[in-house]
Design an enzyme around this catalytic site. Structure first.
Site, short mmCIF file in Angstrom:
data_model
loop_
_atom_site.label_atom_id
_atom_site.label_comp_id
_atom_site.label_asym_id
_atom_site.label_seq_id
_atom_site.Cartn_x
_atom_site.Cartn_y
_atom_site.Cartn_z
N ASP A 166 0.85 -1.21 0.00
CA ASP A 166 0.00 0.00 0.00
C ASP A 166 0.88 1.24 0.00
OD1 ASP A 166 0.94 -0.51 2.61
OD2 ASP A 166 -0.70 0.64 3.50
N HIS A 488 1.69 -9.26 -2.66
CA HIS A 488 0.65 -8.22 -2.61
C HIS A 488 1.32 -6.85 -2.70
CE1 HIS A 488 -3.23 -6.44 -1.38
NE2 HIS A 488 -2.49 -5.59 -0.67
N ASP A 536 0.70 -18.22 -2.79
CA ASP A 536 1.39 -17.13 -3.52
C ASP A 536 0.38 -16.41 -4.41
OD1 ASP A 536 3.36 -15.51 -4.68
OD2 ASP A 536 3.79 -17.00 -6.24
N GLU A 545 2.02 -10.22 1.48
CA GLU A 545 2.43 -8.84 1.28
C GLU A 545 3.93 -8.73 1.53
OE1 GLU A 545 -0.26 -6.00 2.96
OE2 GLU A 545 0.76 -4.30 2.00
O1 9MR Z 1 2.39 -6.20 9.71
C1 9MR Z 1 1.14 -5.85 10.27
C2 9MR Z 1 0.66 -6.99 11.12
O2 9MR Z 1 1.51 -7.14 12.24
C3 9MR Z 1 -0.77 -6.74 11.56
O3 9MR Z 1 -1.25 -7.91 12.22
C4 9MR Z 1 -1.65 -6.43 10.35
C5 9MR Z 1 -3.11 -6.16 10.71
O4 9MR Z 1 -3.23 -4.99 11.46
O5 9MR Z 1 -1.13 -5.31 9.68
C6 9MR Z 1 0.16 -5.54 9.18
O6 9MR Z 1 0.59 -4.38 8.58
C7 9MR Z 1 0.03 -3.98 7.34
C8 9MR Z 1 -0.40 -2.54 7.52
O7 9MR Z 1 -1.49 -2.49 8.40
C9 9MR Z 1 -0.71 -1.84 6.21
N1 9MR Z 1 0.39 -1.97 5.29
C10 9MR Z 1 0.73 -3.37 5.03
C11 9MR Z 1 1.13 -4.08 6.29
C12 9MR Z 1 1.55 -5.52 6.03
O8 9MR Z 1 0.53 -6.34 5.63
#
Ligand code: 9MR
Length: 567
Positions: A166, A488, A536, A545
């Site tokens: 993102d 992702h 994947d 991601e």
């Molecule tokens: O890495 C983050 C993980 O520890 C959390 O459980 C999750 C849900 O809140 O969010 C992950 O972080 C994401 C972030 O919120 C938005 N950008 C992408 C991150 C990785 O997926």
């Protein structure tokens, strides 16, 4: 799903002189014969497997294969048992020596506010600058707070790294990532191989400015973190889109409004910690920047002490992640440790020594991440010379060693050894990031003791990430016979649009997550065992991601492992 192999190997490389282990998936109760073949198909070694029964984290019935005794460098080896053959692999230090730079190259791709230039990344990955307020972008030059906050000012928060797939920029996660990139350098300078991290090692615009490129890259983020500071010294938790954008959307195509979320104590302490660390590392390299960073850190630290419990809204996850954390003891400890290591001042020392986390109390086998930051303070205190009592520094080091021993004990019982354990036996979002960070705990245990078993543990963790796992994926893009392709990401979205690229080499996928927190995972993986909860797929954002914090962990261990791999 993709084909899984019966003979699971590190698809990249085993380093000469170190142990070489693989896993056979088999219900047979008797030992089997394994055959190691060279690239010409000739048998170079054989041996017998050791049956181990059913493995808890994968559900697989397995045998272990130990081919450590074969140690001739080469490429294109395979391991076979009966009709089953592994992906090919090398016996070589070369791939890890390449990964040390590929893993760091990721950060340039993630830069906001600057064009990603073909001369550094090739035409496939080049793109215009994002978020410089050039239409259709609406930021990040003059960004207001969310409308419900009434903060009465705007901030110029151009620059920094996009967090992940993102386009959000989150202080607590960007901060730990910058810290870990900086710590990769600081550790190497104090006790390792800093020459490998000099100027001209990365393909970035600053590659000939006389400053180590790894510092230039980290500074791109640190400059952004400093901009997130409010006039009162507190630091905004994050800036991101008002609404989630679709995949694919390149940064310059994002038309969403950009908004600052409220300031938080966690973000304020995180920035204080990283700015203090930067001030120390840049002291002679760029004294003006060092002084600016220390002033920002000092102001932030004081603001956090005056506002010790301003928690980021856990429900603020529209258009960006929440990154909320309601336990701040660790952030206070980490910031105090960095401030003390940089300044030596008595007040920071008192905050360090009076913390309940002092002397390694936050170092656990669950690991560290954006919400658990205490161990980063300990890493700094253990590495950077300071005035704390020697026996207290020994206690900190002992905490890393004791935790490393816990990892080794657990790994010895696993079919696919990875240094990571949740108290409840699950695997969480970003498990590979935790594996990589816990590998750094093993690495530090080796640094502190010199005991070979800890170095072996680091390479075992790399083997898991490179394909010795129950889904037969190398979780590092571009490395191995079956690397992740469809991470992702809003630019590396080849799965959705064939004119766009897959991830460049050296990017770590988040990895298995038994929480099944996205629709693809929920549809495809019901009932999966923790290490098998992976696919994947680009839409599987809770599994596949990529993020700055996971790649900073990969870069840290890749650099350490490259340093320990001989020639
Ligand atoms: O890495 C983050 C993980 O520890 C959390 O459980 C999750 C849900 O809140 O969010 C992950 O972080 C994401 C972030 O919120 C938005 N950008 C992408 C991150 C990785 O997926």
């Amino acid at each position: 799903g993709a084909p899984t192999k019966k003979v699971q190997v590190d698809q990249v490389a085993y380093v000469p002189g170190l142990a070489k282990h693989a896993t056979l998936v088999s219900n047979a109760t008797a030992a089997q014969t394994w055959t190691l073949k060279n690239s010409a198909g000739a048998t170079v070694a054989t041996g017998r497997t050791t049956p181990k029964g059913v493995d808890t984290l994968s559900g697989d019935s397995v045998h272990l294969i130990d081919f450590s005794s074969y140690d001739t460098a080469g490429t294109g080896y395979t391991l076979a048992v009966g009709a089953d053959t592994s992906f090919p692999f090398d016996i070589s230090a070369n791939p890890i020596k390449k990964l040390r730079y590929d893993s760091l190259a990721f950060f340039y791709h993630q830069r906001s506010g600057i064009a990603i230039d073909a001369q550094y990344v090739g035409a496939t990955y080049a793109r215009p600058a994002g978020h410089l307020n050039v239409a259709p972008n609406q930021g990040d030059n003059n960004v207001p707070c969310r409308s419900d906050l009434n903060c009465g000012y705007t901030l110029d928060v151009r620059g920094g790294w996009y967090d992940a797939g993102d386009h959000g920029k989150y202080v607590v996660n960007g901060g730990i990532s910058a810290w870990q990139v900086l710590n990769t350098y600081e550790r190497a300078k104090l006790i390792g191989d800093a020459a490998a991290l000099g100027d001209g090692k990365l393909a970035i615009p600053e590659k000939a400015n006389g400053v180590p490129d790894i510092l230039d890259e980290a500074r791109w983020e640190v400059d952004f973190l400093l901009k997130m500071q409010a006039p009162n010294g507190m630091v905004h938790h994050k800036i991101h889109d008002a609404n989630w954008t679709a995949l694919p959307t390149l940064p310059h195509q994002d038309n969403q409004a950009r908004r600052l979320s409220a300031t938080s104590t966690a973000a304020t302490l995180n920035m204080a910690a990283v700015a203090a660390q930067s001030a120390r590392i840049y002291k002679t390299i760029d004294p003006a920047f060092s002084a600016k960073a220390l002033a920002a850190a000092t102001k932030a630290y004081a603001a956090a002490k005056a506002n010790p419990n301003k928690i980021a809204d856990p429900n603020d996850s529209t258009g960006g992640g929440a990154y909320s954390d309601n336990v701040l003891t660790d952030e206070f400890y980490w910031a105090a440790a960095e401030m003390y290591a940089t300044t030596g001042e008595a007040s920071y020392r008192a905050d360090v020594t009076s913390s309940s986390l002092y002397k390694g109390q936050s170092v656990t086998d669950r690991g560290y991440d954006w919400g658990s930051t205490g161990p980063m303070g300990d890493i700094t205190l253990a590495l950077v010379p300071n005035g704390l009592p020697a026996q207290d520094i020994s206690a900190i080091k002992s905490a890393f060693v004791a935790t490393a021993d816990k990892h080794l004990n657990q790994m010895a019982s696993l079919a696919y050894p990875a240094p990571y354990r949740e108290p409840d036996g699950t695997y969480v979002w970003g498990s590979n990031g935790l594996v990589a960070n816990n590998a750094s705990v093993l690495a530090l245990a080796y640094d502190f003791t010199g005991a070979a078993k800890y170095r072996e543990g680091v390479f075992e963790a790399l083997h898991y990430l490179f394909g010795r796992n129950p889904v037969s994926y190398s979780y590092v893009s571009g490395y191995g016979g079956q690397p992740v392709r469809n991470v992702h990401h809003r630019h590396w979205a080849n799965q959705l649009n064939s004119t766009l690229p897959i991830a460049p080499p050296g990017v770590l996928s988040g990895g298995p997550n038994s929480g099944l927190q996205d629709p693809i995972a929920a549809r495809m993986l019901q009932g999966c065992k923790p290490q098998k909860c992976f696919v994947d797929h680009i839409e599987a954002y809770s599994l596949n991601e990529v993020t700055v914090n996971w790649n900073s962990a990969l870069a840290w261990i890749a650099n350490w492992a490259a340093e320990k791999s001989g020639t």
